[in-house]
Design an enzyme around this catalytic site. Structure first.
Site, PDB file in Angstrom:
ATOM      1  N   ASP A  96      54.350  83.999  37.663  1.00  0.00           N
ATOM      2  CA  ASP A  96      54.662  84.019  36.231  1.00  0.00           C
ATOM      3  C   ASP A  96      55.954  83.249  35.957  1.00  0.00           C
ATOM      4  OD1 ASP A  96      55.327  84.815  33.516  1.00  0.00           O
ATOM      5  OD2 ASP A  96      53.918  86.465  33.779  1.00  0.00           O
ATOM      6  N   SER A 144      52.707  84.795  28.268  1.00  0.00           N
ATOM      7  CA  SER A 144      51.945  85.266  29.426  1.00  0.00           C
ATOM      8  C   SER A 144      50.619  85.898  29.021  1.00  0.00           C
ATOM      9  CB  SER A 144      52.755  86.288  30.216  1.00  0.00           C
ATOM     10  OG  SER A 144      53.857  85.666  30.815  1.00  0.00           O
ATOM     11  N   ASP A 195      52.192  95.159  31.851  1.00  0.00           N
ATOM     12  CA  ASP A 195      52.651  93.886  31.291  1.00  0.00           C
ATOM     13  C   ASP A 195      51.455  92.926  31.160  1.00  0.00           C
ATOM     14  OD1 ASP A 195      54.469  92.141  30.212  1.00  0.00           O
ATOM     15  OD2 ASP A 195      55.340  91.532  32.121  1.00  0.00           O
ATOM     16  N   THR A 197      50.193  89.952  32.183  1.00  0.00           N
ATOM     17  CA  THR A 197      49.311  89.334  33.179  1.00  0.00           C
ATOM     18  C   THR A 197      48.321  90.334  33.783  1.00  0.00           C
ATOM     19  OG1 THR A 197      51.072  87.759  33.658  1.00  0.00           O
ATOM     20  CG2 THR A 197      49.220  87.824  35.201  1.00  0.00           C
ATOM     21  N   GLU A 338      50.583  89.056  41.576  1.00  0.00           N
ATOM     22  CA  GLU A 338      51.503  88.306  40.706  1.00  0.00           C
ATOM     23  C   GLU A 338      52.956  88.401  41.175  1.00  0.00           C
ATOM     24  OE1 GLU A 338      52.549  87.871  35.956  1.00  0.00           O
ATOM     25  OE2 GLU A 338      52.510  89.875  36.827  1.00  0.00           O
ATOM     26  N   ASP A 386      51.206  80.827  34.744  1.00  0.00           N
ATOM     27  CA  ASP A 386      50.740  80.838  33.359  1.00  0.00           C
ATOM     28  C   ASP A 386      51.504  79.829  32.505  1.00  0.00           C
ATOM     29  OD1 ASP A 386      53.037  82.323  33.771  1.00  0.00           O
ATOM     30  OD2 ASP A 386      52.322  84.120  32.744  1.00  0.00           O
ATOM     31  N   HIS A 387      52.775  79.591  32.883  1.00  0.00           N
ATOM     32  CA  HIS A 387      53.649  78.678  32.139  1.00  0.00           C
ATOM     33  C   HIS A 387      54.956  78.572  32.896  1.00  0.00           C
ATOM     34  CE1 HIS A 387      55.940  82.209  31.103  1.00  0.00           C
ATOM     35  NE2 HIS A 387      54.800  82.799  30.777  1.00  0.00           N
ATOM     36  N   HIS A 493      59.920  80.213  27.052  1.00  0.00           N
ATOM     37  CA  HIS A 493      59.022  79.436  27.914  1.00  0.00           C
ATOM     38  C   HIS A 493      59.076  77.961  27.534  1.00  0.00           C
ATOM     39  CE1 HIS A 493      56.420  83.337  28.266  1.00  0.00           C
ATOM     40  NE2 HIS A 493      57.608  83.473  28.801  1.00  0.00           N
TER      41      HIS A 493
END
Ligand SMILES: *[C@@H]1O[C@H](CO)[C@@H](O)[C@H](O)[C@H]1NC(C)=O
Ligand SMILES: *[C@@H]1O[C@H](CO)[C@@H](O)[C@H](O)[C@H]1NC(C)=O
Ligand SMILES: [Zn+2]
Length: 580
Positions: A96, A144, A195, A197, A338, A386-387, A493
């Site tokens: 993440d 996310s 969270d 994800t 993750e 994810d980013h 992000h």
């Protein structure tokens, strides 16, 4: 012999080689090669014919070689990106908030700390196969939730969406489909299991802020029942009523008790975790929640290793437990792991916390690869982010006269704790002893030296910390960032493409090169062969939504302001403190 009948094959290579040799010599000697002028028109025609024949022959050889190789290796479906036929395991890893610069930063820091040569790379570096474009349906910069929805559902959705579509209707996830197809499933994280994800793999809500409802769905108290067999991570908070220590549920329910009704075996301490013997003593379903919210950053966790397991240990435990559980099954397992808090180090703009997070993820990936190599069942690891978070740059201009191309990994190496942990110590000092400014001018330099390894903090930095204690996590991270010349462009992000990795580049052939994040999601369901099940799950969710007119499990349609508020909160410097 007539000119046209000359035995071309025998002549072509030598004339071709002669020319190459001349040019290579020229490269060495620096002299221009001299070419003989063509003797005649016929000679020119002959040369063209020779060249054409050479091309055709070479092409034929290549085609034959490809066809031959394809036939000889057809038995191993892995080699050519075909879907395996038999039992298979899939491990999907998510880093993440890890962008390409996180790798450069961590690689350089690790080389410095371990005195490695310049080609001392990370495990991750050896498994790079492509990269992913990350935008969501609502923004070029994803969060996310939308990022994980692309993986779980294979669809773009809006920032804040937990496996729901842009029209707010639910979409079946690959994990729910896998469960339906007979796979055993698991989620391993270092953040709250509620969270975004992990939530996207086994719950559906219209905003990621609904963590109480996410917890209900994760344990099987939602529209589809239980879809996860193993959970390891943090986030007890949303399983316990806010009237108990470490609980934050608004409805007063005790989901740990409820989990028992759904047959979960609950564990909550390091001691319990050690009792699992790295997975050889696990009874599924297993719910392991080792912290009220997030598990501490790796840079801090290593000092309290007797309290919290590492990502690598949790990954190993999950792999072993899932392997044993599927020993006699026709279907294998699907596990999501993750490295959750690389993102948080990015939000805090804390480079020392970041490199430890990435390296912990790197070790977990090595554990997954080792497992897949030793295991008899066909298996694949695919990984991506994810980013990116923070707009990280491994260089920073500090003033107008920038004379050097440098950044300083030794500054990060001297930090023993995160800026977040250091700020926490500062806060508890403030609240416990009500110090005067004069006290703080003595206290803060020592605190910073003891935890961040920085001896030359300036009076201006100290005054800022005294006047704006609420920004301490960011101010302290900036103290390190400036001295190491690490750059950041945001506390949120960024839209940069992120890397895609695989344990076997041939088996993950469809993901080589540059892809949309939804293609990663499509790959997961394709590899597991659960595309039909995804459709069934989606239909069931939508049917159940119509029946339950209250829509309690999905939540109301959020306003733009609601969604924006969640993001602002997640980015705030106090984020880690309100939840702790
Ligand atoms: C628990 O949540 C309820 C509902 O949001 C709230 O009214 C109450 O003040 C909370 N209690 C505590 C101790 O935070
Ligand atoms: C790191 O710590 C060592 C030992 O205290 C010190 O000699 C060195 O100068 C420090 N490096 C930086 C960049 O502060
Ligand atoms: Zn984030």
């Amino acid at each position: 012999m007539a000119r046209g009948e000359e035995p071309m094959l025998t002549r072509r290579p030598s004339s071709h080689n002669d020319e190459r040799a001349t040019e290579e010599d020229a490269l060495l000697t620096g002299q221009r090669p001299t070419r003989q002028p063509a003797a005649s028109r016929w000679a020119r025609y002959r040369e063209i014919a020779l060249f054409t024949w050479g091309l055709v022959a070479t092409a034929a050889v290549i085609v034959l070689a490809v066809v031959y190789q394809h036939q000889t290796s057809k038995t191993t479906s892995e080699r050519h990106g075909e879907r395996p036929n038999g039992k298979r395991n899939l491990v999907f890893m998510v880093s993440d908030g890890m962008g390409p610069t996180s790798l450069a930063l961590t690689r350089g820091w690790r080389q410095y700390v371990n005195a490695l040569p310049w080609d001392g790379t990370l495990v991750l570096d050896k498994h790079l196969i492509g990269n992913s474009r990350t935008r969501s349906s609502s923004s070029l910069v994803t969060d996310s939730a939308a990022g994980a929805t692309a993986f779980s559902c294979g669809h773009k959705s809006y920032n804040g969406a937990i496996s729901v579509m842009p029209d707010h209707s639910p979409c079946g996830s690959v994990m729910e489909a896998a469960k339906r197809a007979g796979y055993t499933t698991g989620l391993v994280v270092t953040t709250r299991i509620t969270d975004a994800t992990p939530a996207c793999f086994a719950s559906h809500v219209r905003t990621r802020a609904m963590e109480d409802q996410i917890a209900e769905q994760l344990i099987g108290d939602g529209p589809l029942g239980r879809n996860v067999d193993l959970i390891l991570g943090g986030g007890r908070c949303h399983f316990l009523p806010n009237t108990t220590a470490g609980g934050c549920r608004a409805d007063g329910r005790d989901l740990i008790e409820k989990a028992d009704e759904h047959d979960w075996n609950y564990i909550g301490t390091r001691e319990d975790f050690d009792g699992l013997n790295l997975g050889s003593s696990v009874k599924l379903p297993l719910l392991g929640l080792f912290a009220p919210t997030d598990i501490p950053f790796e840079i801090d966790r290593r000092h309290v290793d007797d309290e919290y397991p590492s990502l690598e240990e949790m990954a190993k435990t999950a792999l072993r437990a899932l392997k044993d559980a599927t020993k006699d099954s026709d279907q294998g397992f699907f596990l999501m792991i993750e490295g959750s808090r690389i993102d948080h180090a990015g939000h805090n703009n804390d480079p020392a916390a970041q490199v430890h997070e990435v390296l912990a993820y790197d070790r977990a990936m090595q554990a997954v690869i080792d497992f897949l190599e030793e295991d008899d069942t066909e298996g694949l690891m695919v990984a991506t982010s994810d980013h990116e978070t923070g707009g990280l740059a491994s260089a920073r201009q500090l003033n107008v006269n920038y004379p050097e191309y440098l950044w300083y990994p030794d500054v990060l190496a001297n930090a023993t704790h995160s800026a977040e942990h250091t700020a926490r110590l500062y806060f508890s000092h403030l609240s416990s002893s009500q110090p005067s400014k004069a006290d703080l001018r003595k206290y803060l330099p020592k605190l910073i030296n003891d935890n961040l390894g920085i001896k030359n903090v300036t009076p201006e930095e100290i005054e800022y910390l005294i006047e704006h204690p609420i920004y301490a996590p960011w101010t302290l991270a900036d103290v390190i960032s400036k001295r190491s010349q690490t750059g950041w462009s945001t506390h949120g992000h960024s839209a940069v493409d992120v890397n895609i990795y695989a344990s076997d580049r041939h088996a993950a052939k469809k993901l080589q090169g540059n892809h949309e994040n939804t293609e990663v999601g499509e790959f997961l369901r394709w590899y597991l062969d659960v595309e039909e099940e995804v459709k069934e799950v989606t239909k069931e969710l939508r049917d159940k939504l119509e029946i339950s007119s209250g829509e309690s499990w999905l939540g109301p349609i959020p306003s733009q302001e609601d969604l924006a508020k969640v993001e602002t909160h997640l980015m705030s410097p106090q984020r880690g403190f309100e939840q702790a």
